[in-house]
Design an enzyme around this catalytic site. Structure first.
Site, PDB file in Angstrom:
ATOM      1  N   ASN A   9       0.942  -1.254   0.088  1.00  0.00           N
ATOM      2  CA  ASN A   9      -0.137  -0.056   0.051  1.00  0.00           C
ATOM      3  C   ASN A   9       0.904   1.047   0.090  1.00  0.00           C
ATOM      4  O   ASN A   9       1.566   1.638   0.886  1.00  0.00           O
ATOM      5  CB  ASN A   9      -0.891  -0.105   1.118  1.00  0.00           C
ATOM      6  CG  ASN A   9      -1.760   1.301   1.412  1.00  0.00           C
ATOM      7  OD1 ASN A   9      -1.679   2.193   0.605  1.00  0.00           O
ATOM      8  ND2 ASN A   9      -2.137   1.538   2.794  1.00  0.00           N
ATOM      9  N   LYS A  11       0.146   4.248  -0.137  1.00  0.00           N
ATOM     10  CA  LYS A  11      -0.746   5.478   0.271  1.00  0.00           C
ATOM     11  C   LYS A  11      -0.301   6.717  -0.665  1.00  0.00           C
ATOM     12  O   LYS A  11      -0.310   6.446  -1.776  1.00  0.00           O
ATOM     13  CB  LYS A  11       0.020   5.556   1.731  1.00  0.00           C
ATOM     14  CG  LYS A  11      -0.465   4.475   2.337  1.00  0.00           C
ATOM     15  CD  LYS A  11       0.016   4.673   4.059  1.00  0.00           C
ATOM     16  CE  LYS A  11      -0.126   3.166   4.920  1.00  0.00           C
ATOM     17  NZ  LYS A  11       0.002   3.435   6.262  1.00  0.00           N
ATOM     18  N   HIS A  93      -9.546   1.038   4.789  1.00  0.00           N
ATOM     19  CA  HIS A  93      -8.225   1.248   5.865  1.00  0.00           C
ATOM     20  C   HIS A  93      -8.486   2.232   6.784  1.00  0.00           C
ATOM     21  O   HIS A  93      -9.394   3.284   6.689  1.00  0.00           O
ATOM     22  CB  HIS A  93      -6.834   1.907   4.842  1.00  0.00           C
ATOM     23  CG  HIS A  93      -5.697   1.902   5.149  1.00  0.00           C
ATOM     24  ND1 HIS A  93      -5.319   2.815   6.145  1.00  0.00           N
ATOM     25  CD2 HIS A  93      -4.670   0.899   5.023  1.00  0.00           C
ATOM     26  CE1 HIS A  93      -4.100   2.572   6.390  1.00  0.00           C
ATOM     27  NE2 HIS A  93      -3.652   1.431   5.942  1.00  0.00           N
ATOM     28  N   GLU A  95      -6.889   4.426   7.772  1.00  0.00           N
ATOM     29  CA  GLU A  95      -6.609   6.167   7.693  1.00  0.00           C
ATOM     30  C   GLU A  95      -7.817   6.667   6.759  1.00  0.00           C
ATOM     31  O   GLU A  95      -8.226   7.805   7.184  1.00  0.00           O
ATOM     32  CB  GLU A  95      -5.239   6.142   6.660  1.00  0.00           C
ATOM     33  CG  GLU A  95      -4.019   6.128   7.654  1.00  0.00           C
ATOM     34  CD  GLU A  95      -2.956   5.519   6.880  1.00  0.00           C
ATOM     35  OE1 GLU A  95      -2.895   5.622   5.516  1.00  0.00           O
ATOM     36  OE2 GLU A  95      -1.960   4.915   7.427  1.00  0.00           O
ATOM     37  N   GLU A 163      -5.460  -4.917  10.674  1.00  0.00           N
ATOM     38  CA  GLU A 163      -4.457  -3.830  11.004  1.00  0.00           C
ATOM     39  C   GLU A 163      -4.535  -3.192  12.330  1.00  0.00           C
ATOM     40  O   GLU A 163      -5.446  -2.250  12.322  1.00  0.00           O
ATOM     41  CB  GLU A 163      -4.301  -3.084   9.754  1.00  0.00           C
ATOM     42  CG  GLU A 163      -4.096  -3.678   8.421  1.00  0.00           C
ATOM     43  CD  GLU A 163      -3.757  -2.594   7.404  1.00  0.00           C
ATOM     44  OE1 GLU A 163      -2.418  -2.479   7.063  1.00  0.00           O
ATOM     45  OE2 GLU A 163      -4.300  -1.617   7.053  1.00  0.00           O
ATOM     46  N   GLY A 169       2.308   2.281  10.866  1.00  0.00           N
ATOM     47  CA  GLY A 169       3.276   3.511  10.625  1.00  0.00           C
ATOM     48  C   GLY A 169       3.997   3.808  11.942  1.00  0.00           C
ATOM     49  O   GLY A 169       4.643   4.885  11.996  1.00  0.00           O
ATOM     50  N   SER A 207       3.363  -2.105  10.045  1.00  0.00           N
ATOM     51  CA  SER A 207       4.923  -2.226  10.557  1.00  0.00           C
ATOM     52  C   SER A 207       5.567  -3.427   9.950  1.00  0.00           C
ATOM     53  O   SER A 207       6.561  -3.913  11.031  1.00  0.00           O
ATOM     54  CB  SER A 207       5.235  -1.769  12.091  1.00  0.00           C
ATOM     55  OG  SER A 207       4.760  -0.387  12.193  1.00  0.00           O
TER      56      SER A 207
END
Ligand code: PGA
Length: 249
Positions: A9, A11, A93, A95, A163, A169, A207
């Protein structure tokens, strides 16, 4: 058996110059022993799909709209992704859920549109640190799974990505015990609802790096990874693909 999938991904990272990473990945893994997917920014999907056409690397989007078209400035319909050469799309996701207020109902509508357009929907679920510390991890994750996943889902049309939000991250990786507990619960829930839960690919994300991938892939019910930062450089992502190829399942 679930398909093994290494999914990157990117992003909001990468312009045309980053396509050299795809060339490097094709050189290092001309015939990977697992499925390999890169989800670049929308601006790169068509160019990347042209580059990877006929190769083992699949290309996906990072989001799509639930509607087939219309007055939705800035959004992308599922059929536009397939037209550009995408085979998969990441949906829900954390985010997107946090930055764009996407609910599980929104994710469900997108997943229905995506699968009807012929895309494989990678549906992301995961708890925040507060939810984990409150002992609500399984309630939150299984609630998102139930509410975000279409009734018509099958292992061919849907992939689940667990996730933990606090691991994305941040360099913080869930422990192998934490991963095992949640993945087993997801597997059971899929089996209870769809009957063929054993066949769905369940990815871990948060991560994942070349240095920790092998031990994560050794956990039961982990069928691959959704990788952010470490998917941007072919050298790092190659290490993760190699670890997945070597994993027992
Ligand atoms: P990360 O991102 O690998 O950079 O933690 C994972 C993801 O957001 O899918």
């Amino acid at each position: 058996m679930p398909a093994k999938l290494a999914a990157g991904n990117w992003k909001m990272n990468g312009t045309g110059a980053a396509l050299t990473e795809i060339e490097a990945l094709q050189s290092s893994h001309p015939a990977p022993g697992c499925d390999v997917l890169i989800c670049p920014p929308a601006t790169l999907i068509a160019r990347m799909a042209d580059m990877t056409s006929g190769s083992a690397i699949a290309v996906g989007g990072q989001d799509c709209h639930a509607a087939a078209g219309g007055a939705h400035t800035g959004d992308i319909a599922a059929t536009m992704l397939t037209d550009a050469g995408a085979s998969h799309v990441i949906l829900g996701h954390s985010e997107r859920r946090a930055d764009h207020g996407e609910s599980s109902a929104d994710v469900l509508a997108k997943a229905v549109a995506a699968t009807e357009a012929g895309l494989v929907a990678i549906i992301c679920i995961g708890e925040t640190l507060e939810e984990r510390e409150a002992g609500r991890t399984l309630e939150v994750v299984l609630g998102q799974l139930e509410a975000s996943t279409p009734d018509a889902s099958s292992a061919e049309t849907v992939v689940i990505a667990y996730e933990p939000v606090w691991a994305i991250g941040t360099g913080k990786v869930a422990t192998l015990e934490q991963i095992a507990e949640v993945h087993a619960a997801i597997r059971d829930a899929l089996a209870g609802r769809f009957g063929d839960g054993g066949d769905f690919s369940i990815l871990y994300g948060g991560s994942v790096k070349p240095s920790n991938a092998a031990e994560i892939f050794g956990v039961a019910n982990v069928d691959g990874a959704l990788v952010g930062g470490a998917s941007l450089k072919a050298a790092d992502f190659s290490g993760i693909i190699t670890a997945l190829e070597a994993s027992g399942g």
